[in-house]
Write a protein that holds these residues in place. Sequence first.
Motif, mmCIF file in Angstrom:
data_model
loop_
_atom_site.group_PDB
_atom_site.id
_atom_site.type_symbol
_atom_site.label_atom_id
_atom_site.label_comp_id
_atom_site.label_asym_id
_atom_site.label_seq_id
_atom_site.Cartn_x
_atom_site.Cartn_y
_atom_site.Cartn_z
ATOM 1 N N GLU A 96 104.764 36.362 17.228
ATOM 2 C CA GLU A 96 104.887 35.577 18.464
ATOM 3 C C GLU A 96 103.971 36.147 19.543
ATOM 4 O O GLU A 96 103.300 35.394 20.262
ATOM 5 N N ALA A 97 103.907 37.486 19.645
ATOM 6 C CA ALA A 97 102.984 38.118 20.599
ATOM 7 C C ALA A 97 101.540 37.816 20.208
ATOM 8 O O ALA A 97 100.680 37.627 21.087
ATOM 9 N N LEU A 102 96.532 34.928 21.167
ATOM 10 C CA LEU A 102 95.610 33.897 20.692
ATOM 11 C C LEU A 102 95.403 32.839 21.767
ATOM 12 O O LEU A 102 94.273 32.450 22.066
ATOM 13 N N ALA A 103 96.498 32.390 22.385
ATOM 14 C CA ALA A 103 96.406 31.371 23.438
ATOM 15 C C ALA A 103 95.635 31.889 24.654
ATOM 16 O O ALA A 103 94.960 31.118 25.329
ATOM 17 N N ARG A 104 95.714 33.177 24.902
ATOM 18 C CA ARG A 104 94.974 33.785 26.016
ATOM 19 C C ARG A 104 93.502 34.000 25.690
ATOM 20 O O ARG A 104 92.726 34.364 26.561
ATOM 21 N N ASP A 106 92.494 36.351 23.542
ATOM 22 C CA ASP A 106 92.314 37.750 23.149
ATOM 23 C C ASP A 106 92.494 37.839 21.633
ATOM 24 O O ASP A 106 93.545 38.218 21.124
ATOM 25 N N TYR A 107 91.431 37.464 20.912
ATOM 26 C CA TYR A 107 91.509 37.336 19.464
ATOM 27 C C TYR A 107 91.672 38.682 18.764
ATOM 28 O O TYR A 107 92.347 38.777 17.745
ATOM 29 N N ALA A 108 91.064 39.724 19.308
ATOM 30 C CA ALA A 108 91.189 41.053 18.699
ATOM 31 C C ALA A 108 92.639 41.534 18.762
ATOM 32 O O ALA A 108 93.174 42.061 17.778
ATOM 33 N N LEU A 109 93.286 41.340 19.906
ATOM 34 C CA LEU A 109 94.681 41.755 20.042
ATOM 35 C C LEU A 109 95.592 40.893 19.168
ATOM 36 O O LEU A 109 96.513 41.395 18.536
ATOM 37 N N ALA A 110 95.315 39.608 19.106
ATOM 38 C CA ALA A 110 96.103 38.717 18.243
ATOM 39 C C ALA A 110 95.986 39.158 16.782
ATOM 40 O O ALA A 110 96.984 39.239 16.060
ATOM 41 N N THR A 111 94.768 39.475 16.358
ATOM 42 C CA THR A 111 94.535 39.929 14.989
ATOM 43 C C THR A 111 95.268 41.234 14.719
ATOM 44 O O THR A 111 95.925 41.391 13.688
ATOM 45 N N SER A 112 95.179 42.172 15.649
ATOM 46 C CA SER A 112 95.836 43.471 15.492
ATOM 47 C C SER A 112 97.349 43.317 15.375
ATOM 48 O O SER A 112 97.985 43.930 14.505
ATOM 49 N N ALA A 137 93.224 33.611 14.397
ATOM 50 C CA ALA A 137 92.566 34.462 15.401
ATOM 51 C C ALA A 137 91.195 34.905 14.905
ATOM 52 O O ALA A 137 90.219 34.910 15.672
ATOM 53 N N ARG A 138 91.100 35.247 13.624
ATOM 54 C CA ARG A 138 89.809 35.667 13.060
ATOM 55 C C ARG A 138 88.805 34.509 13.073
ATOM 56 O O ARG A 138 87.624 34.707 13.351
ATOM 57 N N VAL A 139 89.275 33.323 12.758
ATOM 58 C CA VAL A 139 88.383 32.153 12.779
ATOM 59 C C VAL A 139 87.851 31.924 14.189
ATOM 60 O O VAL A 139 86.652 31.718 14.388
ATOM 61 N N PHE A 140 88.733 31.970 15.190
ATOM 62 C CA PHE A 140 88.292 31.770 16.570
ATOM 63 C C PHE A 140 87.338 32.874 17.013
ATOM 64 O O PHE A 140 86.438 32.636 17.813
ATOM 65 N N ALA A 141 87.549 34.082 16.480
ATOM 66 C CA ALA A 141 86.669 35.197 16.831
ATOM 67 C C ALA A 141 85.373 35.171 16.029
ATOM 68 O O ALA A 141 84.466 35.965 16.291
#
Length: 186
Positions: A96-97, A102-104, A106-112, A137-141
């Motif tokens: 959920e975090a 991801l919505a913000r 911050d793809y690296a944090l979402a991935t982590s 998240a990886r796709v968006f990044a």
Amino acid sequence: SARRRSGAAASPSHATAARRYLEAELLMEGGRVTEAEALAAGITDEEPGAHRRARLLRARLLRSRGDVDGALALLDALAAEARDDAPDLAAEALVEAGRVSLARGDYALATSRCDDAAGLARDPIGRAQALSVGGVARVFAGQTAPGTSAASTSAGLTAASRARAARSSVTARGRPPVRRCTAVAT
């Protein structure tokens, strides 16, 4: 997941809390956020397990109202608290975090967060959710990493689907569930 929502209750108060949690979650999904918040607030004073699930729901409600900082604070605290004794709940909070991150953007944090959740999750559905959100998240990044290809995510989702079907085909007493259908007279 449905299994967590419909699990056998340890006590009558837990059954009540579990039902109220499910009702609050359904209200939230139906856009009735104020009613869902009222139910979730009442659950927090009950049994500790239900209290944790209610905190997860409260974080989702905060996110739906646009309070992403409040949601992240609750989710991070819940993930840290549940990591040792309730790893699937910790994983769910991390996913959920990850969605919030991801919505913000911050793809690296979402991935982590999702990688951490996938490592913690014992439930195949929770692991599949972590892989799915982390994969997005990886796709968006614009990144790919070993084990996060579309094929591996699909395999994880397929395994989770099989596990869900196996759990729903047998009741807690080991018998197939009773399926009732009603005929409509024309």
